[in-house]
Design a protein around this motif. Structure first.
Motif, PDB file in Angstrom:
ATOM      1  N   VAL A  27     -17.235   6.966  52.662  1.00 49.95           N
ATOM      2  CA  VAL A  27     -17.126   5.820  51.767  1.00 49.95           C
ATOM      3  C   VAL A  27     -16.528   4.317  53.416  1.00 49.95           C
ATOM      4  O   VAL A  27     -16.669   2.750  53.239  1.00 49.95           O
ATOM      5  CB  VAL A  27     -15.543   5.295  51.014  1.00 49.95           C
ATOM      6  CG1 VAL A  27     -15.544   3.958  50.357  1.00 49.95           C
ATOM      7  CG2 VAL A  27     -16.454   6.839  48.892  1.00 49.95           C
ATOM      8  N   LEU A  91     -10.575   1.308  46.123  1.00 45.65           N
ATOM      9  CA  LEU A  91     -11.823   0.188  45.435  1.00 45.65           C
ATOM     10  C   LEU A  91     -12.140  -0.479  44.387  1.00 45.65           C
ATOM     11  O   LEU A  91     -13.187  -1.593  44.407  1.00 45.65           O
ATOM     12  CB  LEU A  91     -12.836   1.513  45.633  1.00 45.65           C
ATOM     13  CG  LEU A  91     -13.010   2.986  47.352  1.00 45.65           C
ATOM     14  CD1 LEU A  91     -13.287   3.834  46.498  1.00 45.65           C
ATOM     15  CD2 LEU A  91     -12.893   1.196  48.321  1.00 45.65           C
ATOM     16  N   MET A 154     -22.942   8.697  53.130  1.00 44.88           N
ATOM     17  CA  MET A 154     -22.503   7.635  52.533  1.00 44.88           C
ATOM     18  C   MET A 154     -23.592   6.382  52.939  1.00 44.88           C
ATOM     19  O   MET A 154     -23.536   5.359  51.916  1.00 44.88           O
ATOM     20  CB  MET A 154     -21.209   7.807  52.937  1.00 44.88           C
ATOM     21  CG  MET A 154     -20.027   9.176  51.604  1.00 44.88           C
ATOM     22  SD  MET A 154     -20.946   8.916  49.063  1.00 44.88           S
ATOM     23  CE  MET A 154     -20.066   7.143  49.146  1.00 44.88           C
ATOM     24  N   THR A 158     -25.049   3.858  49.916  1.00 42.15           N
ATOM     25  CA  THR A 158     -24.347   3.201  49.446  1.00 42.15           C
ATOM     26  C   THR A 158     -25.307   1.742  49.817  1.00 42.15           C
ATOM     27  O   THR A 158     -25.552   1.224  49.305  1.00 42.15           O
ATOM     28  CB  THR A 158     -23.378   2.798  50.681  1.00 42.15           C
ATOM     29  OG1 THR A 158     -21.998   3.694  50.458  1.00 42.15           O
ATOM     30  CG2 THR A 158     -22.262   1.156  50.582  1.00 42.15           C
ATOM     31  N   LEU A 171     -18.834  -0.652  44.710  1.00 44.91           N
ATOM     32  CA  LEU A 171     -16.904   0.081  44.918  1.00 44.91           C
ATOM     33  C   LEU A 171     -17.142   0.579  43.808  1.00 44.91           C
ATOM     34  O   LEU A 171     -15.838   2.008  43.986  1.00 44.91           O
ATOM     35  CB  LEU A 171     -17.011  -1.550  45.290  1.00 44.91           C
ATOM     36  CG  LEU A 171     -16.799  -1.697  46.318  1.00 44.91           C
ATOM     37  CD1 LEU A 171     -16.435  -3.719  46.644  1.00 44.91           C
ATOM     38  CD2 LEU A 171     -16.345  -1.017  47.809  1.00 44.91           C
ATOM     39  N   SER A 174     -18.155   4.386  44.517  1.00 43.00           N
ATOM     40  CA  SER A 174     -17.079   4.730  45.312  1.00 43.00           C
ATOM     41  C   SER A 174     -16.161   5.562  44.463  1.00 43.00           C
ATOM     42  O   SER A 174     -15.377   6.240  45.681  1.00 43.00           O
ATOM     43  CB  SER A 174     -17.120   3.874  46.232  1.00 43.00           C
ATOM     44  OG  SER A 174     -17.979   3.454  46.838  1.00 43.00           O
ATOM     45  N   ILE A 178     -13.918   9.059  45.188  1.00 41.97           N
ATOM     46  CA  ILE A 178     -13.048   9.150  45.669  1.00 41.97           C
ATOM     47  C   ILE A 178     -12.032   9.778  44.917  1.00 41.97           C
ATOM     48  O   ILE A 178     -11.033  10.124  45.753  1.00 41.97           O
ATOM     49  CB  ILE A 178     -12.737   7.795  46.219  1.00 41.97           C
ATOM     50  CG1 ILE A 178     -13.666   7.451  47.515  1.00 41.97           C
ATOM     51  CG2 ILE A 178     -10.943   8.140  46.776  1.00 41.97           C
ATOM     52  CD1 ILE A 178     -13.450   8.072  48.911  1.00 41.97           C
TER      53      ILE A 178
END
Length: 403
Positions: A27, A91, A154, A158, A171, A174, A178
Motif C-alpha cells: 500500500v 488511510l 498492489m 491500485t 484509499l 486499501s 490493511i
C-alpha cells in the motif's frame, strides 16, 4: 523449507511477516500514484503532497526506535496489531483529506506511526530473534522478498482502482485490506532461538541504557546508519516522483505504474539474494556494491534516450537493488549487538534512513515546483551513491557486547 532447518513456529512467523509486509509496504509503495490526481483535484503544487509523504517518512523514522523498544519489551504481535489498526484509520482519513493540514495528519502523522509498527524494523527483528544465527540473514531475506511481492501486486491493483473508482475510494479499499494485519499479527509468536550447545551465561544482561551507550560510541554503527540515509533518500525520491517525472516527459500513468511494479517484482529477487549472499560473504562489502551499482544505474538512465524500454530496464535494475540493503543492514546490527534489543537498534539505524526519505520526498517536490524538473535531485542521488560506497569501508560485523 525443511532444507533450511527452520522450526515450525519460525515458518509460521515467516508466513505471517511476509503477508504483513506485503500489505503494509504494498500500500505504501503505491502512494506515488496519488500525487498527480490529488494535486490536480485540489490545485496543489507537487510540494503539498510531497511534504505530507516526507513527514510520513520522518515520523516513521522518529517513532521507530520507540516502537522497536516496545516490541523488544512486550512482543512484536501486540505492536504490529496496534500498527495495523492505526494504518487503516490513517488511510480512511486520507481518503477525505481535502487540505494540506488533513493530509499531513493522515498521510503524515498517523500513517508514519502505523508504518513504524508494521514494517521492516519490527518484523525482521522478530524473525531475526527466532532464527539460528547461521540462518538469520537468509530468514530475513525470505521475509523481505516475500513481502516485496506485495509491492508488485498492489501497484497495478491500485492503478486499476484509481482509474475505475477514483483516488478516495481506492484509499478506502486499501484500508479494508490493511485491516487484515490485525489478526495476522498473532502469527508472530515464535520464541527467541536458544543455542542448544551454548554454555549458560553468568553475565548480567545489558540494560537499554547500557546498550544505547555502547551503540552511540561504536563508530561502525554510526557509519552504517549514515549509509542507510543514502538508501532512504534514493528510494523515496524515485518511488514518489518517478511517475510524475515520466508524466512530465509525455508518458502515461500506466508507464510509471509498470515501473514501480517492476521494482516490486525484482525486489523479491534482490532481497532474497541479498539475504542469501549475506550469509556467505561480507555484508558491508555487499552494501558497497549495492550503492555503487545504484549510482551507475541512475547515470545510465539519465544519459540514455528516454523510452518505455529504458524506463522498464531501470525498474528491473533498481528493483534488484531497492531494498536489498535491508536484510544486510539488519543482519549487521544483529551481529554487532546480538538480538535482545534488535528492534530498537535497527530502529535507530532506520531513523537515519527516514531522515534521508524525508529530504528525498520533500526536496523532489520543491525542486520540481521551482524549476519544472528534477535535475538537481537526480545529481544529488548520484553523489549520495558515492557516499554510500565510502562509508561502508568503515563498517564491520564484529560483536561488541558479547552478551
Amino acid at each position: 523449507m525443511s532444507g533450511t532447518q527452520f522450526s515450525k513456529p519460525l515458518i509460521y512467523m515467516l508466513i505471517g511477516s511476509a503477508i504483513i509486509l506485503a500489505l503494509s509496504l504494498g500500500v505504501r509503495h503505491a502512494f506515488g500514484l496519488y500525487l498527480v490526481p490529488m494535486s490536480q483535484e485540489f490545485s496543489w503544487g507537487h510540494n503539498v503532497f510531497s511534504l505530507a509523504i516526507a513527514m510520513q517518512n520522518l515520523i516513521w523514522g522518529a517513532a521507530q526506535p520507540f516502537t522497536g523498544a516496545l516490541a523488544d519489551k512486550y512482543g512484536s504481535k501486540i505492536v504490529v496489531a496496534i500498527g495495523g489498526f492505526l494504518y487503516a484509520v490513517g488511510l480512511l482519513l486520507m481518503a477525505v483529506s481535502s487540505t494540506g493540514l488533513l493530509l499531513n495528519l493522515s498521510a503524515g502523522l498517523i500513517l508514519g506511526l502505523a508504518l513504524s509498527a508494521t514494517s521492516f524494523s519490527v518484523l525482521l527483528s522478530a524473525v531475526g530473534r527466532a532464527a539460528p544465527p547461521e540462518k538469520r540473514s537468509l530468514a530475513m531475506g525470505i521475509a523481505s522478498a516475500a513481502g516485496s511481492f506485495g509491492q508488485f501486486i498492489m501497484l497495478p491493483s491500485t492503478l486499476l482502482l484509481l482509474q475505475s473508482v477514483g483516488w478516495s475510494a481506492a484509499l478506502v479499499v486499501s484500508a479494508i485490506l490493511i485491516a487484515f494485519i490485525v489478526p495476522l499479527a498473532f502469527m508472530l509468536k515464535a520464541p527467541t532461538y536458544q543455542n542448544p550447545n551454548a554454555q549458560a551465561s553468568t553475565k548480567p544482561s545489558l540494560s537499554f541504557k547500557q546498550i544505547l551507550v555502547i551503540a552511540k560510541n561504536h563508530k561502525p554503527f554510526g557509519f552504517l546508519a549514515l549509509g542507510f540515509l543514502v538508501c532512504g533518500f534514493q528510494v523515496v525520491f524515485i518511488g514518489i516522483h518517478l511517475p510524475g517525472y515520466l508524466i512530465d516527459h509525455g508518458f502515461s500513468a500506466t508507464t510509471g505504474t509498470v515501473f514501480l511494479a517492476l521494482v516490486g517484482l525484482f525486489n523479491v529477487v534482490g532481497t532474497f539474494s541479498a539475504g542469501w549472499l549475506g550469509g556467505k560473504y561480507s555484508k558491508p562489502m555487499l552494501l558497497m556494491w549495492l550503492y555503487g551499482l545504484r549510482g551507475v544505474a541512475i547515470i545510465a538512465f539519465l544519459l540514455l534516450p528516454l523510452s518505455v524500454w529504458t524506463v522498464y530496464a531501470f525498474g528491473i535494475i533498481m528493483g534488484l537493488l531497492w531494498l536489498s540493503t535491508v536484510p544486510l543492514t539488519n543482519g549487521i546490527v544483529a551481529n554487532m549487538f546480538g538480538v535482545k534489543y534488535l528492534s530498537m537498534l535497527s530502529g535507530i539505524v532506520f531513523f537515519t534512513h527516514q531522515i534521508g526519505s524525508f529530504f528525498g520526498g520533500w526536496l523532489g517536490g520543491v525542486n520540481h515546483d521551482m524549476t519544472g524538473n528534477y535535475n538537481i535531485i537526480w545529481m544529488f542521488c548520484i553523489a549520495l551513491s558515492l557516499l554510500g560506497v565510502l562509508v561502508h569501508f568503515w563498517v564491520n560485523e564484529e560483536n561488541v557486547v558479547h552478551d
